[in-house]
Scaffold this motif. Sequence first.
Motif, mmCIF file in Angstrom:
data_model
loop_
_atom_site.group_PDB
_atom_site.id
_atom_site.type_symbol
_atom_site.label_atom_id
_atom_site.label_comp_id
_atom_site.label_asym_id
_atom_site.label_seq_id
_atom_site.Cartn_x
_atom_site.Cartn_y
_atom_site.Cartn_z
ATOM 1 N N GLY A 116 35.798 37.107 38.708
ATOM 2 C CA GLY A 116 34.912 37.275 39.853
ATOM 3 C C GLY A 116 35.659 37.567 41.140
ATOM 4 O O GLY A 116 35.228 38.387 41.950
ATOM 5 N N VAL A 117 36.786 36.922 41.335
ATOM 6 C CA VAL A 117 37.544 37.083 42.581
ATOM 7 C C VAL A 117 38.404 38.334 42.571
ATOM 8 O O VAL A 117 38.443 39.094 43.538
ATOM 9 C CB VAL A 117 38.427 35.837 42.837
ATOM 10 C CG1 VAL A 117 39.383 36.075 43.996
ATOM 11 C CG2 VAL A 117 37.556 34.626 43.105
ATOM 12 N N LEU A 118 39.101 38.572 41.475
ATOM 13 C CA LEU A 118 40.060 39.670 41.412
ATOM 14 C C LEU A 118 39.464 40.951 40.850
ATOM 15 O O LEU A 118 40.044 42.014 40.989
ATOM 16 C CB LEU A 118 41.279 39.272 40.577
ATOM 17 C CG LEU A 118 42.033 38.042 41.069
ATOM 18 C CD1 LEU A 118 43.154 37.699 40.114
ATOM 19 C CD2 LEU A 118 42.550 38.234 42.473
ATOM 20 N N GLY A 119 38.333 40.861 40.192
ATOM 21 C CA GLY A 119 37.727 42.036 39.580
ATOM 22 C C GLY A 119 38.294 42.293 38.196
ATOM 23 O O GLY A 119 39.342 41.785 37.832
ATOM 24 N N THR A 120 37.604 43.099 37.438
ATOM 25 C CA THR A 120 38.004 43.320 36.043
ATOM 26 C C THR A 120 39.234 44.202 35.905
ATOM 27 O O THR A 120 39.975 44.082 34.958
ATOM 28 C CB THR A 120 36.835 43.926 35.240
ATOM 29 O OG1 THR A 120 36.398 45.109 35.914
ATOM 30 C CG2 THR A 120 35.704 42.960 35.112
ATOM 31 N N GLU A 121 39.491 45.113 36.846
ATOM 32 C CA GLU A 121 40.660 45.980 36.726
ATOM 33 C C GLU A 121 41.961 45.186 36.772
ATOM 34 O O GLU A 121 42.819 45.327 35.927
ATOM 35 C CB GLU A 121 40.681 47.030 37.855
ATOM 36 C CG GLU A 121 39.755 48.182 37.606
ATOM 37 C CD GLU A 121 39.892 49.248 38.678
ATOM 38 O OE1 GLU A 121 41.007 49.429 39.206
ATOM 39 O OE2 GLU A 121 38.885 49.881 38.973
ATOM 40 N N GLU A 122 42.106 44.331 37.772
ATOM 41 C CA GLU A 122 43.341 43.563 37.902
ATOM 42 C C GLU A 122 43.486 42.538 36.798
ATOM 43 O O GLU A 122 44.570 42.337 36.273
ATOM 44 C CB GLU A 122 43.400 42.874 39.255
ATOM 45 C CG GLU A 122 44.743 42.225 39.503
ATOM 46 C CD GLU A 122 44.930 41.816 40.932
ATOM 47 O OE1 GLU A 122 45.814 40.971 41.177
ATOM 48 O OE2 GLU A 122 44.231 42.306 41.822
ATOM 49 N N THR A 123 42.382 41.870 36.393
ATOM 50 C CA THR A 123 42.489 40.850 35.373
ATOM 51 C C THR A 123 42.768 41.460 34.002
ATOM 52 O O THR A 123 43.414 40.823 33.184
ATOM 53 C CB THR A 123 41.204 39.986 35.293
ATOM 54 O OG1 THR A 123 40.079 40.833 35.071
ATOM 55 C CG2 THR A 123 41.021 39.188 36.555
#
Length: 126
Positions: A116-123
């Motif tokens: 939720g905080v970092l978004g799916t691209e970074e995670t």
Amino acid sequence: MLEALACGGRGRNGERILKEETVRMFSVNVTMGQALRDVQLQEGPEYGYGLGVRVKINEKRGLEPIGEFGWGGAAGAYVCVDPAHHVSIFFATHVMNFGVCGREFHPLIRDYAYEGVLGTEETSQN
């Protein structure tokens, strides 16, 4: 206080309440040998122990970076502090001897918060 730990010692209003060097001490593993193996039996192979808290020392699993630190409570509380991304997570429940909480719920809560905080691209890169 968790915000200050996640933000290099500065509180929400920007006022310094901890030295940056003190916060960094939480993110450094100080265990080795049998003590490290004992910590890893409880916390998992990706963790060591820092200044009174578990600290992530390798990227075996999970979305949190090396240096993330935190602690858990006997009745299911969970704290995660990530100074690299300025993220802090606090989860509380009050169920004694509910081991599944630490093994299953805490990693899910942490990973959902990171997504939720970092978004799916970074995670997805971790």
